[in-house]
Design an enzyme around this catalytic site. Structure first.
Site, PDB file in Angstrom:
ATOM      1  CD  GLU A   1       3.552 -13.080  15.564  1.00  0.00           C
ATOM      2  OE1 GLU A   1       3.482 -12.106  16.257  1.00  0.00           O
ATOM      3  OE2 GLU A   1       3.154 -14.054  16.458  1.00  0.00           O
TER       4      GLU A   1
ATOM      5  CG  ASN B   1      -7.821  -1.830  -5.083  1.00  0.00           C
ATOM      6  OD1 ASN B   1      -7.055  -2.528  -5.033  1.00  0.00           O
ATOM      7  ND2 ASN B   1      -8.219  -1.000  -4.200  1.00  0.00           N
TER       8      ASN B   1
ATOM      9  CB  SER C   1      -7.848  -3.313   3.031  1.00  0.00           C
ATOM     10  OG  SER C   1      -7.478  -2.094   3.941  1.00  0.00           O
TER      11      SER C   1
ATOM     12  CG  ASP D   1      -1.935   1.056   1.081  1.00  0.00           C
ATOM     13  OD1 ASP D   1      -2.358   1.329   0.030  1.00  0.00           O
ATOM     14  OD2 ASP D   1      -2.776   1.370   2.107  1.00  0.00           O
TER      15      ASP D   1
HETATM   16  C1  IPE Z   1      -5.552  -2.759  -0.311  1.00  0.00           C
HETATM   17  O1  IPE Z   1      -5.144  -1.290  -0.360  1.00  0.00           O
HETATM   18  C2  IPE Z   1      -5.426  -3.285  -1.574  1.00  0.00           C
HETATM   19  C3  IPE Z   1      -4.208  -3.284  -2.092  1.00  0.00           C
HETATM   20  C4  IPE Z   1      -2.902  -2.997  -1.564  1.00  0.00           C
HETATM   21  C5  IPE Z   1      -3.971  -3.948  -3.525  1.00  0.00           C
HETATM   22  P1  IPE Z   1      -6.257  -0.125  -0.434  1.00  0.00           P
HETATM   23  O2  IPE Z   1      -5.599   1.069  -0.634  1.00  0.00           O
HETATM   24  O3  IPE Z   1      -7.059  -0.471  -1.369  1.00  0.00           O
HETATM   25  O4  IPE Z   1      -7.086  -0.491   0.888  1.00  0.00           O
HETATM   26  P2  IPE Z   1      -7.680   0.764   1.845  1.00  0.00           P
HETATM   27  O5  IPE Z   1      -8.973   1.058   0.923  1.00  0.00           O
HETATM   28  O6  IPE Z   1      -6.844   1.718   2.270  1.00  0.00           O
HETATM   29  O7  IPE Z   1      -8.286  -0.066   2.803  1.00  0.00           O
HETATM   30  C1  IPE Z   2      -1.612   0.271  -3.260  1.00  0.00           C
HETATM   31  O1  IPE Z   2      -1.134   1.562  -3.279  1.00  0.00           O
HETATM   32  C2  IPE Z   2      -1.792  -0.394  -4.846  1.00  0.00           C
HETATM   33  C3  IPE Z   2      -3.450  -0.760  -5.130  1.00  0.00           C
HETATM   34  C4  IPE Z   2      -4.125  -0.621  -4.170  1.00  0.00           C
HETATM   35  C5  IPE Z   2      -3.437  -1.281  -6.395  1.00  0.00           C
HETATM   36  P1  IPE Z   2      -2.662   2.704  -3.521  1.00  0.00           P
HETATM   37  O2  IPE Z   2      -2.918   2.924  -4.817  1.00  0.00           O
HETATM   38  O3  IPE Z   2      -3.601   2.322  -2.463  1.00  0.00           O
HETATM   39  O4  IPE Z   2      -1.801   3.903  -2.844  1.00  0.00           O
HETATM   40  P2  IPE Z   2      -2.378   4.737  -1.948  1.00  0.00           P
HETATM   41  O5  IPE Z   2      -2.889   4.075  -0.394  1.00  0.00           O
HETATM   42  O6  IPE Z   2      -3.620   5.624  -2.433  1.00  0.00           O
HETATM   43  O7  IPE Z   2      -1.289   5.804  -1.393  1.00  0.00           O
HETATM   44 MG    MG Z   3      -4.020   2.324  -0.636  1.00  0.00          MG
END
Ligand code: IPE
Ligand code: IPE
Ligand code: MG
Length: 235
Positions: free
Chosen positions: A201, A63, A190, A15
């Site tokens: 862990e 997503n 998530s 993330d």
């Molecule tokens: C979880 O991250 C999904 C992935 C890393 C692919 P998100 O960015 O989608 O999760 P939330 O919305 O912050 O919980």
């Molecule tokens: C994780 O990074 C990758 C996916 C969910 C595809 P994010 O795209 O969620 O990045 P942030 O959390 O918005 O910074």
């Molecule tokens: Mg994210």
């Protein structure tokens, strides 16, 4: 010094790609591109350390709520990666498998997934499980449906069902997760691998995923080595 324990099954919620790019004044897509390079390096490094399975969260079912532009960028990135990139993964004899629903992924993405699965199916230097269009609750529901089908067709009996047998009905038959890492300073899971993380862990770091390099993984594994895993037992 005694030897480090290496997690057999390591999982990463990758993330913070978007925030990483925004901080640099770039588009979110640039963060996804850089994140994909980080993933490739981490997969190779993990297997070098002795990890047997690395599960990564690449795209959640939720997503799809993002802008069409971002979803399209990610889908095209997946196609490019699975068809022509990920050379380090191929060179390092790593097997790639996928977890997630097919619907509503488009044919080009599904074909690219199939291509890399086929290309790496005999590789035996660790497994990279890419969770794409993945949801943990969805995985459990899909497993329950398959169990019901097998009970109705007489393949198994209701009395056979237990937690080990049920785990064979998940998207992939993998060992339990030993260490789960989430980058970017968020303290939640998530909807990631809910069944497999029962005694994992957990390691949370503020580092944004594109910056989560080998050194950062070393830190997570050092932290894991300080944990006392009891699995419900008492000392
Ligand atoms: C979880 O991250 C999904 C992935 C890393 C692919 P998100 O960015 O989608 O999760 P939330 O919305 O912050 O919980
Ligand atoms: C994780 O990074 C990758 C996916 C969910 C595809 P994010 O795209 O969620 O990045 P942030 O959390 O918005 O910074
Ligand atoms: Mg994210």
């Amino acid at each position: 010094m005694c030897e480090l324990k290496i997690p057999n099954h390591l999982a990463i919620i990758m993330d913070g790609n978007g925030r990483w790019a925004t901080k640099l004044g770039k588009k979110r897509s640039y963060g996804h591109l850089e994140g994909s390079k980080t993933l490739e390096d981490l997969a190779v490094y993990s297997m070098k350390l002795g990890v047997k399975v690395l599960s990564v969260y690449a795209f959640s079912t939720d997503n799809f709520k993002r802008s069409e532009e971002e979803v399209n960028y990610l889908m095209n990135l997946f196609i490019k990666l699975f068809k022509t990139k990920l050379n380090k993964i191929l060179d390092n004899n790593i097997k790639i498998v996928f977890s997630g629903r097919k619907e509503p992924l488009n044919k080009n993405v599904l074909d690219a997934m199939e291509e890399i699965t086929e290309k790496t199916k005999n590789n035996n230097n660790g497994i990279l499980n890419i969770c794409l269009n993945y949801g943990g609750q969805e995985e459990i529901v899909d497993g329950v449906i398959r169990v019901i089908n097998d009970i109705e067709s007489g393949k198994i009996s209701k009395n056979d069902l237990n937690k080990d047998l049920f785990s064979k009905y998940l998207y992939q038959d993998l060992p339990p997760i030993d260490l789960l890492i989430r980058t970017s300073g968020e303290y939640r899971v998530s909807n990631f691998m809910l069944y497999q993380m029962s005694y994992s862990e957990l390691y949370f770091t503020d580092v944004l995923f594109p910056d989560f390099n080998e050194k950062e993984l070393d830190k997570a594994i050092e932290s894991y080595n300080k944990r006392d895993r009891r699995f419900g037992n008492a000392k």
